[in-house]
Design an enzyme around this catalytic site. Structure first.
Site, mmCIF file in Angstrom:
data_model
loop_
_atom_site.group_PDB
_atom_site.id
_atom_site.type_symbol
_atom_site.label_atom_id
_atom_site.label_comp_id
_atom_site.label_asym_id
_atom_site.label_seq_id
_atom_site.Cartn_x
_atom_site.Cartn_y
_atom_site.Cartn_z
ATOM 1 N N ASP A 10 0.870 -1.321 0.157
ATOM 2 C CA ASP A 10 0.105 0.041 0.186
ATOM 3 C C ASP A 10 1.034 1.119 0.074
ATOM 4 O O ASP A 10 1.817 1.261 0.891
ATOM 5 C CB ASP A 10 -0.854 -0.046 1.395
ATOM 6 C CG ASP A 10 -1.868 1.165 1.209
ATOM 7 O OD1 ASP A 10 -2.194 1.645 0.167
ATOM 8 O OD2 ASP A 10 -2.555 1.345 2.283
ATOM 9 N N ASP A 125 -3.407 2.613 -5.667
ATOM 10 C CA ASP A 125 -2.229 2.760 -5.023
ATOM 11 C C ASP A 125 -2.146 1.547 -4.133
ATOM 12 O O ASP A 125 -1.249 1.538 -2.989
ATOM 13 C CB ASP A 125 -2.615 3.907 -4.047
ATOM 14 C CG ASP A 125 -3.811 3.844 -3.127
ATOM 15 O OD1 ASP A 125 -4.511 2.688 -3.314
ATOM 16 O OD2 ASP A 125 -3.753 4.575 -2.310
ATOM 17 N N GLU A 126 -2.665 0.341 -4.441
ATOM 18 C CA GLU A 126 -2.404 -0.861 -3.579
ATOM 19 C C GLU A 126 -2.467 -2.018 -4.696
ATOM 20 O O GLU A 126 -3.198 -2.211 -5.416
ATOM 21 C CB GLU A 126 -3.231 -1.016 -2.544
ATOM 22 C CG GLU A 126 -4.750 -1.173 -2.908
ATOM 23 C CD GLU A 126 -5.994 -1.356 -1.774
ATOM 24 O OE1 GLU A 126 -5.458 -2.121 -0.865
ATOM 25 O OE2 GLU A 126 -6.856 -0.701 -1.745
#
Length: 398
Positions: A10, A125-126
């Site tokens: 993350d 974003d992960e």
């Protein structure tokens, strides 16, 4: 048998961190991303910048993200900017730059893919990935029985930082559920590794809301039943949970509290649907909280459109999901004549879904879904006939 090692990576305060690369003078200051073009920093004659402040904001927008310094004031993603201004009036406000965020997202994912064979893409974003079969992942290093896989994760963090200038946190565990929890435990730039034996000491003391899938409403209901920690949830009898939360969710609560999650990683490149949803801090009402809901609703539609463009997909159906204050799920879906990835079109069609839904009760969760997907360019694409309205408002019902 080799141990299974699932990693959840993350990026740390991703959008805000990307902005800090551009404006390093803002490091250490509370800063919120979520403004419009009028909040673009002004470059002065001496080379410095004049930044907008939250105290001067007026409108119905929502925060996309915030630095950790702003989060200390209670500002978080999804909060209305007017409310954020009351909490942190001196915080810097920057406009959203999705083109740059998408570029950096591609860069960190490409960097990880130079070291692992496949990733499960969970958003901008992960990501998840499996380290189990990588050389050295099953090795001990000195007195650390899991030193091999830990070293691989550290190397990945260093590679991402070198390629992007950004920090990330990684959770390592036997499954996706635990790794998702772990990646958030030691932010920023954290690395948390647990095995099944660590669950009582590391996971059970945490509040139940740390489990992905237990939102504020379920957390509040569990607390009213005397269950505040994951450990207390683990002690509850399965039949007791099923009686109060239903067969499916009750059984899942029991399994999740014990760290059980058999879901495989998903590497499919052509998803059948894509959705965006958010859980509110309190129950909202379509009439009494119209302005706040309008801004949140538009934000979800914009993020969904961004997801479609990032994946190179277009959708023919748009749906809306509500979870009411009695935990009942209500959904509606519209099938369009042509395909779209346009944010305003998605908002218009989702608004039509809302008009067909019972909105007398308050609700805690709102979601927007795009279905019947095809690769962009494979079919005729529909754009909004009137794209001028971008103020976050809907004629009805928000």
């Amino acid at each position: 048998m080799p141990r299974r090692w699932i990693a959840h990576l993350d990026m740390d305060a991703f959008f805000a961190s990307v902005e800090l690369l551009r404006y390093p003078e803002l490091r250490g200051q509370p800063m919120v991303v979520g403004g419009g073009t009028r909040h673009q920093p002004q470059r002065l004659a001496d080379g410095t910048h004049r930044f907008a402040r939250l105290r001067d904001y007026a409108g119905r927008g929502v925060a996309t993200t915030a630095t950790y310094e702003a989060r200390a004031f209670g500002v978080h993603s999804g909060i209305g900017l007017m409310k954020a201004a009351a909490l942190a009036p001196d915080a810097i406000l920057l406009p959203v730059d999705f083109d740059e965020y998408r570029r950096m997202s591609r860069l960190f994912k490409q960097t990880v893919l130079t070291r692992v064979p496949m990733i499960e893409d969970r958003g901008i974003d992960e990501i998840y990935f499996d380290l189990s079969d990588l050389p050295g992942a099953q090795d001990a290093v000195g007195d650390d029985p899991h030193g091999g896989v830990r070293a691989i994760a550290v190397a990945l963090q260093q590679a991402v930082a070198a390629a992007t200038g950004l920090g990330c946190s990684i959770g390592l565990s036997p499954n996706k559920l635990l790794s998702k929890i772990c990646s958030d435990l030691e932010k920023p730039r954290g690395l948390t590794l647990i095995t099944e034996a660590d669950i009582p000491a590391r996971i059970w003391p945490l509040p139940v809301k740390r489990i992905n899938g237990i939102g504020p409403k379920a957390s509040a209901r569990l607390e009213s039943l005397g269950i505040r920690s994951i450990g207390e949830l683990a002690e509850a009898e399965p039949h007791w949970l099923i009686e109060r939360f239903g067969r499916s969710y009750g059984a899942w609560l029991h399994a999740a509290a014990h760290g059980r999650d058999d879901r495989p990683l998903s590497f499919g490149r052509d998803p059948k649907s894509i959705s965006r949803e958010t859980t509110f801090e309190r129950d909202l009402h379509a009439r009494h909280d119209r302005a706040e809901l309008g801004a949140i609703f538009t934000h979800l539609c914009e993020r969904l459109a961004d997801d479609l463009r990032r994946k190179g997909m277009v959708a023919k159906s748009i749906g809306v999901k509500l979870r009411q204050d009695d935990f009942r799920i209500v959904t509606r879906e519209i099938t369009m004549e042509t395909y779209t990835a346009d944010a305003v079109t998605i908002r218009q069609q989702a608004g039509q879904c809302l008009k067909r839904m019972p909105l007398e009760r308050r609700f805690r969760l709102l979601g927007v879904r795009a279905g019947h997907l095809l690769p962009a360019g494979a079919t005729e694409v529909r754009e909004a006939k009137n794209p001028a309205r971008s103020d976050g408002q809907l004629a009805l019902p928000f």
